[in-house]
Enzyme design. Structure first.
Site, PDB file in Angstrom:
ATOM      1  N   HIS A  41       0.778  -1.215  -0.159  1.00  0.00           N
ATOM      2  CA  HIS A  41      -0.005  -0.133   0.055  1.00  0.00           C
ATOM      3  C   HIS A  41       0.930   1.096   0.074  1.00  0.00           C
ATOM      4  O   HIS A  41       0.927   2.023   1.217  1.00  0.00           O
ATOM      5  CB  HIS A  41      -1.062   0.132   1.018  1.00  0.00           C
ATOM      6  CG  HIS A  41      -0.713  -0.568   2.508  1.00  0.00           C
ATOM      7  ND1 HIS A  41       0.369   0.094   3.055  1.00  0.00           N
ATOM      8  CD2 HIS A  41      -1.220  -1.443   3.310  1.00  0.00           C
ATOM      9  CE1 HIS A  41       0.581  -0.289   4.393  1.00  0.00           C
ATOM     10  NE2 HIS A  41      -0.507  -1.114   4.471  1.00  0.00           N
TER      11      HIS A  41
ATOM     12  N   ALA B  33      -8.107   1.925   8.797  1.00  0.00           N
ATOM     13  CA  ALA B  33      -7.966   0.291   9.168  1.00  0.00           C
ATOM     14  C   ALA B  33      -8.486  -0.597   8.219  1.00  0.00           C
ATOM     15  O   ALA B  33      -9.482  -0.877   8.058  1.00  0.00           O
ATOM     16  CB  ALA B  33      -8.855   0.223  10.360  1.00  0.00           C
ATOM     17  N   GLY B  34      -7.563  -0.575   6.835  1.00  0.00           N
ATOM     18  CA  GLY B  34      -7.940  -1.144   5.775  1.00  0.00           C
ATOM     19  C   GLY B  34      -9.236  -0.571   4.967  1.00  0.00           C
ATOM     20  O   GLY B  34      -9.317   0.823   5.280  1.00  0.00           O
TER      21      GLY B  34
ATOM     22  N   ASP C  40      -6.581  -3.987   0.059  1.00  0.00           N
ATOM     23  CA  ASP C  40      -6.354  -3.716   1.598  1.00  0.00           C
ATOM     24  C   ASP C  40      -7.829  -3.804   2.122  1.00  0.00           C
ATOM     25  O   ASP C  40      -8.249  -3.589   3.354  1.00  0.00           O
ATOM     26  CB  ASP C  40      -5.890  -2.453   1.865  1.00  0.00           C
ATOM     27  CG  ASP C  40      -5.167  -2.665   3.313  1.00  0.00           C
ATOM     28  OD1 ASP C  40      -5.315  -3.848   3.952  1.00  0.00           O
ATOM     29  OD2 ASP C  40      -4.996  -1.529   3.845  1.00  0.00           O
TER      30      ASP C  40
END
Length: 369
Positions: free
Chosen positions: A205, A297-298, A263
């Site tokens: 990422h 968070a993702g 993700d």
């Protein structure tokens, strides 16, 4: 080419047929996390993402204790091996319809190609939402335990290059057929270069959970931008990375070394609410995942949305499709089997409308009913 007798003829007039999407970084979907590692959880994840055109994934773990990680790896490995032995080849239903099937009815489902180990060998300074008490120094011994638990199915391991032991672990990963990926790192330019020289060839990422770039301290971002042998995955959801930053990435590295990755978390394909990411809770509001501290968070991203986003940024459709198909397949050494429409490749296909919405999919010859 001669069409076999009895073949089904699908008509997709006005549509575009592309290879199935390949996601090398995904934690969950449909209300489940890969670290649950049960057949029911993994079935739900793979069937959920298939409805959005993703036909192959790397099940991605999040930092947890060694024992917890090993238990998850064992469950994921058992699931993969079982599906290798019992490949489902029966026809399926149209993928944009929510599953409502009798027990035993086959589902359209992505194939789990292996495992992406994101953590525990990461920087506490750039951990994002990974639990700090489970972060570990890079260790060949621990990775050997993970390899054994996973039955050799780890394909990518995320490593912060600046931590003592990182370079030895990168060399070990390389020697054992695992892609060493740079991520969750506070590395400077020189430390990142050393990791690349040791064999690191991917970045996780890109931009996120990395030491920021500046003109006097180019850091890890500068090192990856200027290294053509290192691929960069990017979360193209308009939340994790601003559009102009993605344009800088593509303008610097070109279209052949940038991959789309989601993700995605358990919240993907679900309404807003509370979900699990590994062993901790995340909250989703307006489709954005955050932990209790408010940190990202993702995501809830699917690769069809990522495709539409980068095309809207000006990326030609052909190049955008490659970033979601052949390039991630090539990254995990499956370019002849996945991410391509060709003789002897898996029959993983996605049908897109002119505005790039998924209206059908096929996974290993199943689907498009």
């Amino acid at each position: 080419m001669k069409i076999p007798s009895g073949a089904t003829d699908y008509v997709a007039a006005g549509m575009t047929v592309v290879p199935g999407f390949v996601d090398v970084h995904i934690h969950g979907a449909g209300g489940h996390d890969v670290m649950e590692a049960t057949p029911a959880a993994l079935d739900c994840i793979t069937s959920t993402v298939a409805r959005y055109g993703t036909t192959s994934i790397l099940a991605t773990t999040v930092t947890a204790s060694v024992d917890e990680t090993c238990r998850s790896l064992q469950g994921i490995a058992q699931y993969i091996r079982a599906h290798e032995q019992h490949e489902n080849i029966e026809p399926n239903v149209e993928p944009n319809v929510e599953p409502n099937r009798e027990p035993g009815t086959p589902e359209l489902a992505a194939e789990i190609l292996g495992i992406h180990l994101e953590g525990p060998f990461i920087s506490k300074a750039r951990r994002g939402v990974h639990p700090p008490d489970a972060i570990a120094r890079p260790s060949v011994e621990i990775l050997e335990k993970f390899r054994a638990a996973s039955d050799g199915l780890i394909r990518i391991v995320t490593i912060a290059p600046e931590i003592p032991g990182a370079l030895d672990l990168i060399r070990y990963a390389l020697a054992n057929g695992i892609i060493a990926a740079i991520g969750h790192t506070d590395a400077n330019f020189e430390q990142t270069q050393a990791a690349i020289q040791a064999g690191a060839r991917h970045s996780v990422h890109f931009y996120n959970a990395m030491r920021p770039f500046s003109h006097r301290d180019p850091g890890v971002i500068g090192a990856i931008l200027t290294e053509p042998d290192v691929t960069a995955e990017v979360i193209a959801d308009g939340i994790h990375v601003a559009g102009p930053a993605i344009q800088v990435l593509l303008g610097t590295k070109g279209f052949d070394t940038v991959l789309l990755a989601s993700d995605a978390t358990a919240a993907t394909g679900m309404p807003d609410g509370n979900f699990r990411l590994g062993k901790f809770e995340v909250m989703v509001k307006d489709g954005v995942c955050r932990n209790a501290e408010g940190k990202l968070a993702g995501s809830t991203l699917t690769l069809d949305r990522a495709l539409r986003y980068i095309v809207a940024l000006g990326v030609p459709l052909v190049d955008a499709v490659r970033m979601a198909t052949i390039l991630p397949a090539r990254r995990v050494s499956l370019a002849g089997k996945k991410g391509i429409i060709a003789v002897d490749a898996d029959a993983d296909l996605v049908v897109l409308t002119p505005d790039l919405r998924v209206v059908g999919a096929m996974t290993r010859g199943t689907g498009l009913a």
